[in-house]
Scaffold this motif. Structure first.
Motif, PDB file in Angstrom:
ATOM      1  N   UNK A   1       0.800  -1.220   0.000  1.00 17.32           N
ATOM      2  CA  UNK A   1       0.000   0.000   0.000  1.00 17.32           C
ATOM      3  C   UNK A   1       0.828   1.264   0.000  1.00 17.32           C
ATOM      4  N   UNK A   2       1.960   1.230  -0.655  1.00 17.86           N
ATOM      5  CA  UNK A   2       2.770   2.454  -0.753  1.00 17.86           C
ATOM      6  C   UNK A   2       3.493   2.484  -2.093  1.00 17.86           C
ATOM      7  N   UNK A   3       3.902   3.667  -2.542  1.00 20.40           N
ATOM      8  CA  UNK A   3       4.556   3.769  -3.856  1.00 20.40           C
ATOM      9  C   UNK A   3       5.828   2.927  -3.925  1.00 20.40           C
ATOM     10  N   UNK A   4       6.183   2.494  -5.125  1.00 22.83           N
ATOM     11  CA  UNK A   4       7.445   1.769  -5.279  1.00 22.83           C
ATOM     12  C   UNK A   4       8.562   2.721  -5.677  1.00 22.83           C
ATOM     13  N   UNK A   5       8.261   3.998  -5.764  1.00 16.96           N
ATOM     14  CA  UNK A   5       9.296   4.988  -6.032  1.00 16.96           C
ATOM     15  C   UNK A   5       9.941   5.360  -4.700  1.00 16.96           C
ATOM     16  N   UNK A   6      11.168   5.827  -4.766  1.00 19.03           N
ATOM     17  CA  UNK A   6      11.813   6.330  -3.560  1.00 19.03           C
ATOM     18  C   UNK A   6      11.523   7.827  -3.509  1.00 19.03           C
TER      19      UNK A   6
ATOM     20  N   UNK B   1      41.187  11.311 -20.067  1.00 21.62           N
ATOM     21  CA  UNK B   1      40.790   9.904 -19.983  1.00 21.62           C
ATOM     22  C   UNK B   1      39.771   9.728 -18.872  1.00 21.62           C
ATOM     23  N   UNK B   2      38.775   8.930 -19.182  1.00 24.15           N
ATOM     24  CA  UNK B   2      37.687   8.729 -18.231  1.00 24.15           C
ATOM     25  C   UNK B   2      38.095   7.693 -17.188  1.00 24.15           C
ATOM     26  N   UNK B   3      37.941   8.048 -15.933  1.00 22.37           N
ATOM     27  CA  UNK B   3      38.398   7.154 -14.868  1.00 22.37           C
ATOM     28  C   UNK B   3      37.287   6.260 -14.315  1.00 22.37           C
ATOM     29  N   UNK B   4      36.143   6.841 -14.131  1.00 20.69           N
ATOM     30  CA  UNK B   4      35.056   6.055 -13.548  1.00 20.69           C
ATOM     31  C   UNK B   4      33.715   6.635 -13.974  1.00 20.69           C
ATOM     32  N   UNK B   5      32.779   5.752 -14.273  1.00 20.38           N
ATOM     33  CA  UNK B   5      31.441   6.221 -14.644  1.00 20.38           C
ATOM     34  C   UNK B   5      30.496   6.041 -13.474  1.00 20.38           C
ATOM     35  N   UNK B   6      29.760   7.096 -13.141  1.00 17.51           N
ATOM     36  CA  UNK B   6      28.796   7.013 -12.046  1.00 17.51           C
ATOM     37  C   UNK B   6      27.367   6.940 -12.572  1.00 17.51           C
ATOM     38  N   UNK B   7      27.130   7.732 -13.604  1.00 16.23           N
ATOM     39  CA  UNK B   7      25.767   7.814 -14.129  1.00 16.23           C
ATOM     40  C   UNK B   7      25.855   8.074 -15.624  1.00 16.23           C
ATOM     41  N   UNK B   8      25.029   7.417 -16.398  1.00 19.18           N
ATOM     42  CA  UNK B   8      25.063   7.629 -17.837  1.00 19.18           C
ATOM     43  C   UNK B   8      23.651   7.624 -18.394  1.00 19.18           C
ATOM     44  N   UNK B   9      23.338   8.618 -19.208  1.00 20.12           N
ATOM     45  CA  UNK B   9      22.011   8.722 -19.818  1.00 20.12           C
ATOM     46  C   UNK B   9      20.889   8.540 -18.800  1.00 20.12           C
ATOM     47  N   UNK B  10      21.034   9.202 -17.680  1.00 23.00           N
ATOM     48  CA  UNK B  10      19.971   9.152 -16.673  1.00 23.00           C
ATOM     49  C   UNK B  10      19.991   7.908 -15.813  1.00 23.00           C
ATOM     50  N   UNK B  11      20.922   7.013 -16.102  1.00 23.14           N
ATOM     51  CA  UNK B  11      20.961   5.741 -15.391  1.00 23.14           C
ATOM     52  C   UNK B  11      22.118   5.740 -14.390  1.00 23.14           C
ATOM     53  N   UNK B  12      21.820   5.582 -13.109  1.00 21.19           N
ATOM     54  CA  UNK B  12      22.882   5.442 -12.113  1.00 21.19           C
ATOM     55  C   UNK B  12      23.438   4.030 -12.236  1.00 21.19           C
ATOM     56  N   UNK B  13      24.753   3.921 -12.368  1.00 22.46           N
ATOM     57  CA  UNK B  13      25.321   2.616 -12.712  1.00 22.46           C
ATOM     58  C   UNK B  13      25.546   1.718 -11.498  1.00 22.46           C
ATOM     59  N   UNK B  14      25.642   2.325 -10.343  1.00 25.22           N
ATOM     60  CA  UNK B  14      25.824   1.507  -9.141  1.00 25.22           C
ATOM     61  C   UNK B  14      24.531   0.760  -8.849  1.00 25.22           C
TER      62      UNK B  14
ATOM     63  N   UNK C   1      21.890  -0.355  -6.659  1.00 18.63           N
ATOM     64  CA  UNK C   1      21.483   0.046  -5.300  1.00 18.63           C
ATOM     65  C   UNK C   1      20.883  -1.150  -4.569  1.00 18.63           C
ATOM     66  N   UNK C   2      21.132  -1.201  -3.288  1.00 17.27           N
ATOM     67  CA  UNK C   2      20.527  -2.261  -2.477  1.00 17.27           C
ATOM     68  C   UNK C   2      19.020  -2.149  -2.573  1.00 17.27           C
ATOM     69  N   UNK C   3      18.376  -3.300  -2.629  1.00 18.13           N
ATOM     70  CA  UNK C   3      16.925  -3.251  -2.770  1.00 18.13           C
ATOM     71  C   UNK C   3      16.330  -2.587  -1.537  1.00 18.13           C
ATOM     72  N   UNK C   4      15.221  -1.895  -1.744  1.00 18.78           N
ATOM     73  CA  UNK C   4      14.631  -1.132  -0.655  1.00 18.78           C
ATOM     74  C   UNK C   4      13.999  -2.044   0.379  1.00 18.78           C
ATOM     75  N   UNK C   5      13.823  -1.467   1.540  1.00 21.32           N
ATOM     76  CA  UNK C   5      13.259  -2.260   2.629  1.00 21.32           C
ATOM     77  C   UNK C   5      11.758  -2.034   2.740  1.00 21.32           C
ATOM     78  N   UNK C   6      11.075  -2.030   1.614  1.00 25.58           N
ATOM     79  CA  UNK C   6       9.630  -1.851   1.653  1.00 25.58           C
ATOM     80  C   UNK C   6       9.003  -3.150   2.145  1.00 25.58           C
ATOM     81  N   UNK C   7       8.011  -3.077   2.998  1.00 24.04           N
ATOM     82  CA  UNK C   7       7.319  -4.282   3.446  1.00 24.04           C
ATOM     83  C   UNK C   7       6.701  -4.970   2.236  1.00 24.04           C
ATOM     84  N   UNK C   8       6.689  -6.309   2.261  1.00 25.98           N
ATOM     85  CA  UNK C   8       6.137  -7.024   1.110  1.00 25.98           C
ATOM     86  C   UNK C   8       4.620  -6.931   1.064  1.00 25.98           C
ATOM     87  N   UNK C   9       4.027  -6.555   2.184  1.00 24.80           N
ATOM     88  CA  UNK C   9       2.568  -6.419   2.195  1.00 24.80           C
ATOM     89  C   UNK C   9       2.164  -5.381   3.236  1.00 24.80           C
ATOM     90  N   UNK C  10       1.229  -4.536   2.877  1.00 23.44           N
ATOM     91  CA  UNK C  10       0.732  -3.520   3.804  1.00 23.44           C
ATOM     92  C   UNK C  10      -0.594  -2.999   3.274  1.00 23.44           C
TER      93      UNK C  10
END
Lengths: 391, 161
Positions: A34-39, B136-149, B151-160
């Protein structure tokens, strides 16, 4: 040791065990959220962080930071042409949930009745009960797309009815109302001298027409407690921030309770909310477009699977019927979880009479939705054979 | 932007049938529209976005951003020299920019030597090119709007609720 009767009598949540089952399982595709999947957009998070760095860690005014109340008022003016006195008529709350509790406690005398559409969000009736009132549920069904109609409301307007609770776009059905439909409801409200508590937290997620706040309808501002917040529009659920706008007398009553029980909302959340109002509109537009497409996709896909589903006008929920499967919603949900690892909320969570429905949240990536639909299809196939032997 | 383009720009694997569902239009119409976009060059091509750091084991390469100052020519300005430069396959991007230099050229090569060689023998010696400055390019962080790292998956509850 005995707990209070009114608490004891609250309907026990049979759904809790199912939720625990879901939370204990790994690699589940969840359509039960019940919450957005966007951060929360980065500039809003960044504002919260920098406010902490600068040492904004104190209480604020009970009513909430004046700057935030003023900004909310400005926003309502620009967006909906609504104007409040931000000193007397707006209160910052800890989410819409607190706003609801305050609203009912401020207006209800023992035994006062509150009309609530059914299905509805799980907290409405319990909060009315805790405030000493009586919740009167108005059943709605798939045939009207779960909409309240003036005629039906009027039939329930008996002695002792003090207020109408309305939530649009609605959790769990996604149902919303056009201005015309709301005007017709407003007439009944006026005729029977009701107070309206309007939870419009999903207002920014309205897809097929413009959202109309109940308070913006002619003659309704002075009898509406308008509740909204930052959770859904700006993906800020964890910040716990909402607001209430309404007649000065009611807001003063709500503020009294708020100052004794909550004191004030978190200053970090208020700082973040101020940024959200100023710069969050771009992010809302992106989220809304994305949800809109997902809604169209999921409604089409569910109907294709033979699970009849109305086209919800807002929020990020669909509420299909599973009647054809012959299963009760809890059995359906448990079976789906165990056999296909897809989680959703059984309709029974929203009321005993909703056992033919499930709530699906499409606040999940498109890839997840696609995979979940494939798994539900598989599950329906498995159960087509089982059904005959069961019944 | 047309919904179809926005959807495909974000994920080119979405099928016309799926786009039809998302936009509540007919699949045949979506197919037709896509064909039109392909024909008129609005859609240039479909490709996967790679994190090239991860492909290193398979084929190493380096990337450099080169600032190029050029002498504009009568009538055609910078276009002729730019064309001579961007036609090299080593050049992956080429932009005319305002400011202290004229062209920003992005070059890729198997290693630092191939890129240096390209700059020395092809680019800086070209007629009309006054000066180059290679980063010379050393490291890419973000390209074309896409962050390359990742990210750890969020801690959203699986049900609410």
């Amino acid at each position: 040791m005995k707990i209070a009767k009114r608490v004891e009598q609250l309907a026990p949540s049979g759904i809790r065990a199912f939720f625990d089952l879901v939370l204990g399982m790994k690699d589940v595709i969840s359509l039960g959220v019940g919450e957005p999947d966007f951060i929360t957009p980065w500039q809003i998070r960044e504002k919260a962080i920098s406010s902490l760095e600068k040492g904004y860690t104190s209480y604020t005014s009970n009513k909430g930071m004046p700057e935030l109340r003023r900004e909310i008022n400005t926003f309502l003016g620009q967006r909906y042409g609504l104007s409040y006195d931000y000193n007397e008529e707006i209160l910052i709350t800890v989410g819409v949930s607190e706003g609801l509790d305050l609203a009912f406690r401020a207006i209800l005398n023992p035994g006062d009745k509150v009309l609530i559409h059914d299905p509805c969000y799980v907290s409405y009736a319990p909060v009315v009960t805790l405030a000493g009132g009586e919740a009167v549920m108005i059943k709605t069904d798939l045939s009207t797309g779960f909409k309240l109609t003036p005629k039906v409301i009027e039939a329930y307007c008996t002695k002792g009815v003090k207020a109408l609770m309305i939530n649009y776009p609605c959790n769990p059905t996604g149902t919303s109302y056009t201005k015309k439909e709301l005007q017709a409801i407003a007439q009944i409200v006026h005729k029977h001298d009701l107070i309206v508590i309007s939870d419009e937290v999903y207002d920014e997620l309205t897809y097929d027409f413009d959202h109309t706040p109940f308070a913006s309808l002619k003659g309704m501002k002075e009898r509406t407690i308008y509740l909204n917040g930052f959770s859904k529009a700006y993906a800020m659920t964890g910040f716990r921030l909402g607001w209430a706008a309404g007649p000065a007398e009611i807001i003063a009553g709500m503020t009294k309770i708020h100052q004794y029980t909550m004191l004030c909302a978190s200053i970090t959340a208020q700082m973040a909310a101020l940024e959200a109002l100023k710069t969050g509109f771009k992010d809302i537009a992106i989220m809304k477009r994305e949800y809109h497409r997902r809604r169209n996709y999921i409604v089409g896909a569910l109907n294709d699977l033979g699970l009849p589903c109305h086209m919800p006008q807002g929020a990020f929920y669909v509420f299909p019927s599973i009647k054809k499967t012959g299963m009760k919603s809890m059995d359906f949900a448990k079976g789906l979880l165990q056999s296909q690892k897809v989680a959703l909320v059984p309709g029974s969570a929203f009321g005993e009479n909703l056992d033919d429905f499930i709530r699906i949240s499409y606040a999940s990536s498109y890839d997840n939705l696609k995979e979940a639909i494939a798994r539900i299809k598989e599950y329906l196939k498995e159960n087509r054979h089982g059904k005959k032997t069961k019944r | 932007m047309d919904d179809i383009l926005e959807i495909l720009a974000n994920d080119a694997r979405v099928t016309p049938h799926e786009i039809a569902k998302m936009t509540r239009r007919k699949a045949a119409d979506i197919k037709k529209a896509i064909k039109k976009y392909e024909d008129d060059g609005t859609i240039i091509k479909y490709k996967a976005v790679l994190d090239l750091d991860k492909t290193r084991g398979q084929s190493s390469f380096v990337r450099a951003l080169i600032e190029v100052n050029i002498t504009p020519q009568k009538d055609v300005g910078f276009d002729n020299v730019a064309e001579r430069i961007y036609s090299f396959t080593e050049v992956t991007s080429c932009y005319l920019v305002s400011g202290a230099y004229d062209l920003l050229v992005i070059v890729e090569g198997a290693n630092i030597h191939t890129v240096s060689n390209f700059v020395a023998s092809k680019l800086s010696s070209m007629e009309g090119v006054q000066r180059t400055s290679t980063h010379f390019l050393l490291k890419k962080y973000k390209e074309d709007g896409q962050i390359l790292k990742k990210v750890n998956s969020r801690k959203r509850l699986a049900i609410s609720y």
